[in-house]
Motif scaffolding. Structure first.
Motif, PDB file in Angstrom:
ATOM      1  N   GLU A  38     -57.015  -2.556 -20.265  1.00  0.00           N
ATOM      2  CA  GLU A  38     -56.005  -1.454 -20.835  1.00  0.00           C
ATOM      3  C   GLU A  38     -55.784  -0.436 -19.757  1.00  0.00           C
ATOM      4  OE1 GLU A  38     -57.990  -1.368 -25.315  1.00  0.00           O
ATOM      5  OE2 GLU A  38     -58.960  -0.039 -23.670  1.00  0.00           O
ATOM      6  N   ARG A  39     -56.543  -0.443 -18.496  1.00  0.00           N
ATOM      7  CA  ARG A  39     -56.230   0.517 -17.523  1.00  0.00           C
ATOM      8  C   ARG A  39     -55.442  -0.273 -16.417  1.00  0.00           C
ATOM      9  NH1 ARG A  39     -60.127   1.889 -20.334  1.00  0.00           N
ATOM     10  NH2 ARG A  39     -60.707   4.321 -20.440  1.00  0.00           N
ATOM     11  N   GLY A  40     -54.859  -1.537 -17.071  1.00  0.00           N
ATOM     12  CA  GLY A  40     -53.654  -2.031 -16.067  1.00  0.00           C
ATOM     13  C   GLY A  40     -53.986  -3.110 -14.906  1.00  0.00           C
ATOM     14  N   LEU A  41     -55.407  -3.149 -15.012  1.00  0.00           N
ATOM     15  CA  LEU A  41     -55.797  -4.036 -13.819  1.00  0.00           C
ATOM     16  C   LEU A  41     -55.664  -5.514 -14.240  1.00  0.00           C
ATOM     17  CD1 LEU A  41     -59.457  -2.309 -13.222  1.00  0.00           C
ATOM     18  CD2 LEU A  41     -57.224  -2.084 -11.869  1.00  0.00           C
ATOM     19  N   ASP A  42     -55.443  -6.301 -12.862  1.00  0.00           N
ATOM     20  CA  ASP A  42     -55.306  -7.563 -13.178  1.00  0.00           C
ATOM     21  C   ASP A  42     -56.610  -8.367 -13.013  1.00  0.00           C
ATOM     22  OD1 ASP A  42     -54.781 -10.608 -12.162  1.00  0.00           O
ATOM     23  OD2 ASP A  42     -52.842 -10.112 -11.586  1.00  0.00           O
ATOM     24  N   ILE A  43     -56.997  -8.970 -14.105  1.00  0.00           N
ATOM     25  CA  ILE A  43     -58.402  -9.447 -14.094  1.00  0.00           C
ATOM     26  C   ILE A  43     -58.724 -10.881 -14.081  1.00  0.00           C
ATOM     27  CG2 ILE A  43     -60.570  -9.364 -15.374  1.00  0.00           C
ATOM     28  CD1 ILE A  43     -59.508  -6.472 -16.414  1.00  0.00           C
ATOM     29  N   THR A  44     -59.233 -11.585 -13.325  1.00  0.00           N
ATOM     30  CA  THR A  44     -60.048 -12.710 -13.650  1.00  0.00           C
ATOM     31  C   THR A  44     -61.273 -12.643 -13.981  1.00  0.00           C
ATOM     32  OG1 THR A  44     -58.421 -13.584 -12.246  1.00  0.00           O
ATOM     33  CG2 THR A  44     -60.433 -14.975 -12.410  1.00  0.00           C
ATOM     34  N   ALA A  45     -61.873 -13.140 -15.163  1.00  0.00           N
ATOM     35  CA  ALA A  45     -63.284 -13.089 -15.832  1.00  0.00           C
ATOM     36  C   ALA A  45     -63.746 -14.451 -15.698  1.00  0.00           C
ATOM     37  CB  ALA A  45     -63.329 -12.068 -17.089  1.00  0.00           C
ATOM     38  N   VAL A  46     -64.921 -14.429 -15.417  1.00  0.00           N
ATOM     39  CA  VAL A  46     -65.696 -15.637 -15.507  1.00  0.00           C
ATOM     40  C   VAL A  46     -66.853 -15.683 -16.315  1.00  0.00           C
ATOM     41  CG1 VAL A  46     -64.804 -16.483 -13.402  1.00  0.00           C
ATOM     42  CG2 VAL A  46     -66.847 -15.489 -13.333  1.00  0.00           C
ATOM     43  N   ASP A  47     -67.473 -16.645 -17.044  1.00  0.00           N
ATOM     44  CA  ASP A  47     -68.665 -16.605 -17.924  1.00  0.00           C
ATOM     45  C   ASP A  47     -69.099 -18.075 -18.418  1.00  0.00           C
ATOM     46  OD1 ASP A  47     -69.887 -14.296 -19.752  1.00  0.00           O
ATOM     47  OD2 ASP A  47     -70.354 -16.365 -20.307  1.00  0.00           O
ATOM     48  N   ALA A  54     -63.555 -13.679 -25.780  1.00  0.00           N
ATOM     49  CA  ALA A  54     -62.892 -12.774 -24.840  1.00  0.00           C
ATOM     50  C   ALA A  54     -61.381 -13.248 -24.691  1.00  0.00           C
ATOM     51  CB  ALA A  54     -63.712 -12.762 -23.454  1.00  0.00           C
ATOM     52  N   ARG A  55     -61.067 -14.484 -24.588  1.00  0.00           N
ATOM     53  CA  ARG A  55     -59.696 -14.719 -24.686  1.00  0.00           C
ATOM     54  C   ARG A  55     -58.872 -14.095 -25.471  1.00  0.00           C
ATOM     55  NH1 ARG A  55     -62.088 -19.661 -23.322  1.00  0.00           N
ATOM     56  NH2 ARG A  55     -62.157 -20.302 -20.835  1.00  0.00           N
ATOM     57  N   ARG A  56     -59.511 -14.445 -26.862  1.00  0.00           N
ATOM     58  CA  ARG A  56     -58.832 -13.906 -28.009  1.00  0.00           C
ATOM     59  C   ARG A  56     -58.655 -12.298 -28.014  1.00  0.00           C
ATOM     60  NH1 ARG A  56     -62.635 -14.967 -32.402  1.00  0.00           N
ATOM     61  NH2 ARG A  56     -63.328 -12.774 -32.136  1.00  0.00           N
ATOM     62  N   ARG A  57     -59.770 -11.629 -27.572  1.00  0.00           N
ATOM     63  CA  ARG A  57     -59.386 -10.282 -27.438  1.00  0.00           C
ATOM     64  C   ARG A  57     -58.334  -9.521 -26.534  1.00  0.00           C
ATOM     65  NH1 ARG A  57     -64.642  -7.397 -26.534  1.00  0.00           N
ATOM     66  NH2 ARG A  57     -63.411  -5.505 -27.236  1.00  0.00           N
ATOM     67  N   LEU A  58     -58.366 -10.736 -25.180  1.00  0.00           N
ATOM     68  CA  LEU A  58     -57.502 -10.438 -24.235  1.00  0.00           C
ATOM     69  C   LEU A  58     -56.343 -10.863 -24.278  1.00  0.00           C
ATOM     70  CD1 LEU A  58     -60.206 -10.821 -21.633  1.00  0.00           C
ATOM     71  CD2 LEU A  58     -58.917  -8.588 -21.861  1.00  0.00           C
ATOM     72  N   VAL A  77     -64.755  -6.562  -7.038  1.00  0.00           N
ATOM     73  CA  VAL A  77     -65.615  -7.573  -8.235  1.00  0.00           C
ATOM     74  C   VAL A  77     -66.551  -6.575  -9.120  1.00  0.00           C
ATOM     75  CG1 VAL A  77     -67.445  -9.410  -7.999  1.00  0.00           C
ATOM     76  CG2 VAL A  77     -65.691  -9.387  -6.281  1.00  0.00           C
ATOM     77  N   VAL A  78     -66.621  -6.739 -10.290  1.00  0.00           N
ATOM     78  CA  VAL A  78     -67.107  -5.984 -11.215  1.00  0.00           C
ATOM     79  C   VAL A  78     -68.223  -6.786 -12.056  1.00  0.00           C
ATOM     80  CG1 VAL A  78     -66.701  -4.770 -13.439  1.00  0.00           C
ATOM     81  CG2 VAL A  78     -64.966  -4.653 -11.647  1.00  0.00           C
ATOM     82  N   ALA A  79     -69.345  -6.039 -12.089  1.00  0.00           N
ATOM     83  CA  ALA A  79     -70.472  -6.975 -12.715  1.00  0.00           C
ATOM     84  C   ALA A  79     -71.021  -5.874 -13.601  1.00  0.00           C
ATOM     85  CB  ALA A  79     -71.639  -7.606 -11.961  1.00  0.00           C
ATOM     86  N   VAL A  80     -70.895  -6.061 -15.178  1.00  0.00           N
ATOM     87  CA  VAL A  80     -71.508  -5.215 -16.001  1.00  0.00           C
ATOM     88  C   VAL A  80     -72.517  -5.899 -16.832  1.00  0.00           C
ATOM     89  CG1 VAL A  80     -71.134  -3.558 -18.117  1.00  0.00           C
ATOM     90  CG2 VAL A  80     -69.572  -3.660 -16.152  1.00  0.00           C
ATOM     91  N   ASN A  81     -73.801  -5.579 -16.670  1.00  0.00           N
ATOM     92  CA  ASN A  81     -75.025  -6.090 -17.342  1.00  0.00           C
ATOM     93  C   ASN A  81     -75.259  -7.694 -16.998  1.00  0.00           C
ATOM     94  OD1 ASN A  81     -75.700  -3.524 -18.678  1.00  0.00           O
ATOM     95  ND2 ASN A  81     -74.170  -4.167 -20.341  1.00  0.00           N
ATOM     96  N   SER A  82     -74.584  -8.021 -15.942  1.00  0.00           N
ATOM     97  CA  SER A  82     -74.758  -9.256 -15.663  1.00  0.00           C
ATOM     98  C   SER A  82     -75.226  -9.944 -14.466  1.00  0.00           C
ATOM     99  CB  SER A  82     -73.113 -10.019 -15.547  1.00  0.00           C
ATOM    100  OG  SER A  82     -72.320  -9.407 -14.887  1.00  0.00           O
ATOM    101  N   GLY A 123     -65.854  -9.694 -23.406  1.00  0.00           N
ATOM    102  CA  GLY A 123     -65.152  -8.850 -23.103  1.00  0.00           C
ATOM    103  C   GLY A 123     -65.292  -7.380 -23.278  1.00  0.00           C
ATOM    104  N   GLN A 124     -66.531  -6.950 -23.373  1.00  0.00           N
ATOM    105  CA  GLN A 124     -66.941  -5.539 -23.482  1.00  0.00           C
ATOM    106  C   GLN A 124     -66.263  -4.611 -22.586  1.00  0.00           C
ATOM    107  OE1 GLN A 124     -69.065  -8.175 -24.315  1.00  0.00           O
ATOM    108  NE2 GLN A 124     -69.632  -7.585 -26.329  1.00  0.00           N
ATOM    109  N   ALA A 125     -66.438  -5.069 -21.138  1.00  0.00           N
ATOM    110  CA  ALA A 125     -65.785  -4.255 -20.193  1.00  0.00           C
ATOM    111  C   ALA A 125     -64.397  -4.895 -19.738  1.00  0.00           C
ATOM    112  CB  ALA A 125     -66.801  -4.314 -18.925  1.00  0.00           C
ATOM    113  N   THR A 126     -64.221  -6.098 -19.994  1.00  0.00           N
ATOM    114  CA  THR A 126     -62.770  -6.533 -19.513  1.00  0.00           C
ATOM    115  C   THR A 126     -61.503  -6.072 -20.309  1.00  0.00           C
ATOM    116  OG1 THR A 126     -64.202  -8.723 -19.898  1.00  0.00           O
ATOM    117  CG2 THR A 126     -61.879  -8.836 -19.076  1.00  0.00           C
ATOM    118  N   VAL A 127     -61.856  -5.812 -21.697  1.00  0.00           N
ATOM    119  CA  VAL A 127     -60.924  -5.145 -22.370  1.00  0.00           C
ATOM    120  C   VAL A 127     -60.354  -3.731 -21.810  1.00  0.00           C
ATOM    121  CG1 VAL A 127     -60.173  -4.284 -24.516  1.00  0.00           C
ATOM    122  CG2 VAL A 127     -60.911  -6.602 -24.299  1.00  0.00           C
TER     123      VAL A 127
END
Length: 266
Positions: A64-73, A82-86, A112-117, A56-60
């Motif tokens: 925090e900026r109000g986006l509705d996020i579906t993250a996959v890993d 990541a679930r715990r942090r979110l 669609v966001v991809a950070v270091n992935s 969740g390095q980028a997810t959190v």
């Protein structure tokens, strides 16, 4: 092993050291997340897919900026952290699956966001699938944290290269920050996306000697050495740090974010 085989073999190894990964992986400075959202034209409530969220390095920051996020890993341990942090964000969810295998029923999305992935994704699906998931004009956002040679590099950063060479670590030593430019979409992305923004932010992170060893242990290049050589490499670096009194280290990075707009489909 060919490149595809090595990519599939390495992209799930981070799960074995999920807690170290969470503790030590660098996070973009807040300003870069602000600029990312602005340049992408995103606003609170927009629906975003994140590829390879890790812990969740980028997810959190995005949540925090109000986006509705579906993250996959694909990593179960990484996804659990990541679930715990979110947990405090009602509009964020984490799915344990690879991006290639995931088949959402609620497309299209706004970004669609991809950070270091992104480099872990099958090249044949790397840009085609994000394009399929996005609404017309939706954004693809690609980010990375590039290691850089510290601005005030002392002898350790020069001498440690001997340890990399001794075990056959692949790759070249990091460049100074000023020599690391922005990242651009490659030619194969052209049929799917038009590049619209390119951001670059140098930053530093302060690590204890132990945490520096931990971040080295979670690098894909270290895993690629195999168990014996990776243990030798980390032992060499530990011995070098202990000979210097196990100092804290300032590690330099360059954060890169590039935004593309989905092209209109024929």
């Amino acid at each position: 092993m060919d490149d595809n085989g090595q990519r599939h073999a390495l992209r799930t190894v981070f799960d074995a050291t999920a807690e170290k990964y969470e503790r030590t992986r660098p996070v973009f400075p807040p300003r870069l997340f602000d600029d990312l959202v602005k340049c992408s034209g995103l606003t609170a409530g927009d629906r975003v897919v994140e590829i390879g969220c890790g812990t969740g390095q980028a997810t959190v920051p995005l949540a925090e900026r109000g986006l509705d996020i579906t993250a996959v890993d694909p990593g179960a341990e990484l996804a659990a952290i990541a679930r715990r942090r979110l947990a405090k964000f009602a509009a964020a969810r984490v799915l344990t699956t690879s991006f290639e295998d995931w088949n959402p029923r609620d497309a299209p999305f706004d970004a669609v966001v991809a950070v270091n992935s992104l480099h872990w994704i099958d090249p044949l699906r790397r840009y085609a699938k994000p394009s399929e998931l996005l609404r017309e004009g939706g954004a693809m956002i690609v980010g990375s944290c590039r290691w850089a040679r510290p601005v005030d590099a002392d002898r350790f950063w020069t001498d440690v290269q001997e340890d990399y060479r001794a075990v056959g670590y692949t790759g070249e030593p990091p460049l100074p920050p000023e020599q690391i430019g922005p990242w651009h979409f490659p030619a194969e992305a052209g049929p799917f996306f038009e590049e619209t923004a390119c951001l670059r932010h140098p930053f530093t992170v302060r690590y204890s000697a132990e945490d520096y060893l931990a971040i080295l242990a979670t690098q894909s290049g270290t895993y690629a050495l195999g168990a014996a050589r990776s243990a030798e490499f980390l032992s060499r670096v530990r011995d070098r740090l202990e000979s210097l009194g196990s100092p804290e280290l300032t590690v330099s990075f360059v954060g890169q974010v590039t935004v593309g707009r989905r092209r209109t489909r024929p």
